[in-house]
Design a protein around this motif. Structure first.
Motif: not given
Lengths: 169, 169
Positions: B53-58, B73-88, B91-97
């Motif tokens: 998921v992190q890589s697709a986002c990147d 923008p820098r997005h560190d790969d710190t996500e571990q939980t499903i909710n953290e992945l949702r947030a990743r 924020k990726t979608v928000a930047f792209a949009e």
């Protein structure tokens, strides 16, 4: 861009031949019939490897045809062996490569009807390319790749991506 | 076409939220911690779901940035939980949009340097889009999907494709 995008889908199919070679080498090294991989799945209610390859071929073939204003040639899903799958990939690539850049001149104005779409609807050329052709080609190729990867075949992401056109900075 | 192609990659990421919802429902129904799926892999030497998921986002983030002449923008790969992945994903979608169609005016002339490319090389805009961004976004999304599918989550191809812009024939 249509020509380039479709050429890249064709290249993605061509990359599959490397995976088939690696599948065959792995089966030989481990002394099992490579046909076991051709029927491999990630889940019991998922279509097997052979279908994933056929389907990737079909989306590539259909995209090259409809977006150049042609009816896709019929390729029956009769393949069972790895060599038959190689032949399917090759005839798909040969068809896609037979379409010239000039034949995509009206790609954006094509309206493509799909048997599984809602009755009476079509996709316009750009949506067909971006929402249907490209994601389906990559989806089915990735499922085929995933079956091999899960079963121990030594495929890696660079085998999925294939050649990259690096140029001098 | 750059704007449309990148918007479609952004949509593909957005589709992932449906899979995450289904993963969570499945874990709840089967009484296991959804974190088990977040660390799932198809092979022991493959990176886990979270990384996919992190890589697709990147790749989506980097494509939107480089092709519009911006530094990602820098997005560190710190996500571990499903909710953290949702947030990743969000924020990726928000930047792209946040990137407008006009900002892609010079996409074809961009020259993108990649840390893993041969020294002194770049990719031109169209090759970067078609050979790097799109296949990588779909590859990593498909690997994430495959991990869920293999583990019994009820995802199907329409969840992968997401909304389709059917129009009247």
């Amino acid at each position: 861009m249509y020509y380039q995008a479709i050429a890249q889908c064709t290249q993605a199919l061509r990359n599959l031949e490397t995976w088939l070679d690696k599948a065959e080498e792995y089966a030989a090294a481990k002394h099992f019939d490579v046909g076991v991989l051709m029927t491999g799945r990630l889940a019991p209610d998922m279509r097997p490897f052979t279908y994933q390859v056929q389907s990737a071929c079909d989306y590539a073939k259909a995209g090259a045809a409809w977006l150049s204003g042609q009816k896709p040639p019929r390729h029956d899903d009769t393949e069972q062996t790895i060599n038959e799958l190689r032949a399917r990939v090759r005839k798909t690539v040969a068809f896609a490569e037979s379409v010239t850049e000039a034949q995509y001149a009206h790609a954006a104005e094509q309206r493509v009807s799909l048997s599984f779409g809602p009755p009476g609807t079509v996709l316009v050329g750009s949506d067909y390319l971006l929402q249907m052709m490209i994601p389906n080609v990559y989806f089915h190729l990735a499922m085929a790749y995933a079956v091999l990867r899960h079963n121990g075949v030594d495929v890696g992401k660079m085998d999925f991506l294939g050649p990259i056109s690096w140029v001098g900075a």
